[in-house]
Motif scaffolding. Structure first.
Motif, PDB file in Angstrom:
ATOM      1  N   ARG A 222       0.811  -1.224   0.000  1.00 14.24           N
ATOM      2  CA  ARG A 222       0.000   0.000   0.000  1.00 14.24           C
ATOM      3  C   ARG A 222       0.845   1.276   0.000  1.00 14.24           C
ATOM      4  O   ARG A 222       0.711   2.124  -0.871  1.00 14.24           O
ATOM      5  CB  ARG A 222      -0.955   0.018   1.182  1.00 14.24           C
ATOM      6  CG  ARG A 222      -1.795   1.293   1.278  1.00 14.24           C
ATOM      7  CD  ARG A 222      -2.695   1.304   2.505  1.00 14.24           C
ATOM      8  NE  ARG A 222      -3.726   0.297   2.423  1.00 14.24           N
ATOM      9  CZ  ARG A 222      -4.920   0.492   1.843  1.00 14.24           C
ATOM     10  NH1 ARG A 222      -5.206   1.660   1.329  1.00 14.24           N
ATOM     11  NH2 ARG A 222      -5.800  -0.474   1.811  1.00 14.24           N
ATOM     12  N   GLN A 223       1.705   1.447   0.976  1.00 18.62           N
ATOM     13  CA  GLN A 223       2.480   2.679   1.071  1.00 18.62           C
ATOM     14  C   GLN A 223       3.447   2.809  -0.096  1.00 18.62           C
ATOM     15  O   GLN A 223       3.620   3.886  -0.657  1.00 18.62           O
ATOM     16  CB  GLN A 223       3.242   2.749   2.403  1.00 18.62           C
ATOM     17  CG  GLN A 223       3.934   4.078   2.632  1.00 18.62           C
ATOM     18  CD  GLN A 223       2.965   5.255   2.624  1.00 18.62           C
ATOM     19  OE1 GLN A 223       1.964   5.248   3.322  1.00 18.62           O
ATOM     20  NE2 GLN A 223       3.251   6.279   1.832  1.00 18.62           N
ATOM     21  N   PHE A 224       4.045   1.702  -0.471  1.00 18.81           N
ATOM     22  CA  PHE A 224       4.976   1.703  -1.583  1.00 18.81           C
ATOM     23  C   PHE A 224       4.273   2.127  -2.879  1.00 18.81           C
ATOM     24  O   PHE A 224       4.783   2.954  -3.623  1.00 18.81           O
ATOM     25  CB  PHE A 224       5.598   0.314  -1.727  1.00 18.81           C
ATOM     26  CG  PHE A 224       6.697   0.268  -2.717  1.00 18.81           C
ATOM     27  CD1 PHE A 224       7.959   0.750  -2.405  1.00 18.81           C
ATOM     28  CD2 PHE A 224       6.478  -0.264  -3.975  1.00 18.81           C
ATOM     29  CE1 PHE A 224       8.980   0.711  -3.330  1.00 18.81           C
ATOM     30  CE2 PHE A 224       7.491  -0.311  -4.899  1.00 18.81           C
ATOM     31  CZ  PHE A 224       8.747   0.177  -4.576  1.00 18.81           C
ATOM     32  N   LEU A 225       3.089   1.586  -3.142  1.00 23.05           N
ATOM     33  CA  LEU A 225       2.329   1.933  -4.344  1.00 23.05           C
ATOM     34  C   LEU A 225       1.903   3.394  -4.312  1.00 23.05           C
ATOM     35  O   LEU A 225       1.959   4.086  -5.332  1.00 23.05           O
ATOM     36  CB  LEU A 225       1.110   1.021  -4.488  1.00 23.05           C
ATOM     37  CG  LEU A 225       1.421  -0.446  -4.773  1.00 23.05           C
ATOM     38  CD1 LEU A 225       0.167  -1.293  -4.610  1.00 23.05           C
ATOM     39  CD2 LEU A 225       2.032  -0.627  -6.148  1.00 23.05           C
ATOM     40  N   SER A 226       1.495   3.870  -3.149  1.00 23.88           N
ATOM     41  CA  SER A 226       1.099   5.268  -3.001  1.00 23.88           C
ATOM     42  C   SER A 226       2.284   6.192  -3.300  1.00 23.88           C
ATOM     43  O   SER A 226       2.139   7.182  -4.019  1.00 23.88           O
ATOM     44  CB  SER A 226       0.577   5.503  -1.594  1.00 23.88           C
ATOM     45  OG  SER A 226       0.248   6.849  -1.402  1.00 23.88           O
ATOM     46  N   ASP A 227       3.445   5.854  -2.764  1.00 23.21           N
ATOM     47  CA  ASP A 227       4.644   6.655  -3.018  1.00 23.21           C
ATOM     48  C   ASP A 227       5.034   6.616  -4.492  1.00 23.21           C
ATOM     49  O   ASP A 227       5.446   7.629  -5.069  1.00 23.21           O
ATOM     50  CB  ASP A 227       5.812   6.156  -2.166  1.00 23.21           C
ATOM     51  CG  ASP A 227       5.604   6.387  -0.678  1.00 23.21           C
ATOM     52  OD1 ASP A 227       4.693   7.152  -0.298  1.00 23.21           O
ATOM     53  OD2 ASP A 227       6.358   5.774   0.114  1.00 23.21           O
ATOM     54  N   LEU A 228       4.888   5.454  -5.098  1.00 17.01           N
ATOM     55  CA  LEU A 228       5.220   5.297  -6.511  1.00 17.01           C
ATOM     56  C   LEU A 228       4.301   6.161  -7.370  1.00 17.01           C
ATOM     57  O   LEU A 228       4.757   6.881  -8.256  1.00 17.01           O
ATOM     58  CB  LEU A 228       5.088   3.822  -6.892  1.00 17.01           C
ATOM     59  CG  LEU A 228       5.616   3.397  -8.243  1.00 17.01           C
ATOM     60  CD1 LEU A 228       7.124   3.589  -8.319  1.00 17.01           C
ATOM     61  CD2 LEU A 228       5.265   1.934  -8.496  1.00 17.01           C
ATOM     62  N   ALA A 229       3.016   6.125  -7.090  1.00 10.98           N
ATOM     63  CA  ALA A 229       2.050   6.912  -7.857  1.00 10.98           C
ATOM     64  C   ALA A 229       2.288   8.411  -7.677  1.00 10.98           C
ATOM     65  O   ALA A 229       2.154   9.186  -8.622  1.00 10.98           O
ATOM     66  CB  ALA A 229       0.627   6.555  -7.441  1.00 10.98           C
ATOM     67  N   ALA A 230       2.657   8.814  -6.466  1.00 11.27           N
ATOM     68  CA  ALA A 230       2.883  10.234  -6.195  1.00 11.27           C
ATOM     69  C   ALA A 230       4.214  10.726  -6.756  1.00 11.27           C
ATOM     70  O   ALA A 230       4.373  11.908  -7.040  1.00 11.27           O
ATOM     71  CB  ALA A 230       2.832  10.490  -4.689  1.00 11.27           C
TER      72      ALA A 230
END
Length: 144
Positions: free
Chosen positions: A122-130
């Protein structure tokens, strides 16, 4: 298999490297990278489940349904393989596999691609998208 080598981790439970996707030689094909980035774009910071729903036409516009199905099926098979990274922990080799998605479906009848990202990411994907514009991320995922 999607692989990253020579990552050194010392945690009891491996922590994902911050640059896992960027430095990992994913070498995704164009359809795979586009599908992943579009699915990532469906997520919000407030999503309780990391789900996505796309139409075949969202991913592969200007193509007939049979060709879309064949190309999406190939992309699905590759994207549901776990990422693998290896390294040393206290002088001993280890490998760790983690799937990007807990599930992904393609349905020619409805023309939908649906799925759920692995909540562990979750956090990794959020950081990647941002951290990346969609076209920039696609390019990074396809680099050889």
């Amino acid at each position: 298999m999607l692989t990253k080598k020579n990552t050194t981790l010392n945690a009891e439970h491996p922590v994902l490297p911050n640059d896992l996707f960027v430095s990992c030689p994913l070498a995704l094909e164009e359809v795979e990278a586009h599908l992943f980035v579009m699915a990532l774009g469906c997520l919000t910071n407030y999503s309780q489940r990391l789900t996505f729903q796309l139409t075949f036409g969202d991913v592969l516009p200007d193509m007939n349904a049979d060709d879309q199905l064949v190309r999406l099926d190939k992309a699905q098979k590759r994207l549901v393989q776990p990422l693998k990274y290896e390294g040393l922990r206290l002088g001993k080799r280890f490998s760790h596999r983690i799937p990007l998605f807990t599930e992904m479906s393609i349905d020619q009848d409805t023309g939908l691609v649906t799925g759920v990202f692995n909540d562990y990411l979750r956090q990794f994907l959020s950081d990647l998208a941002a951290g990346y514009a969609p076209t920039q991320l696609e390019s990074l995922l396809m680099r050889r």
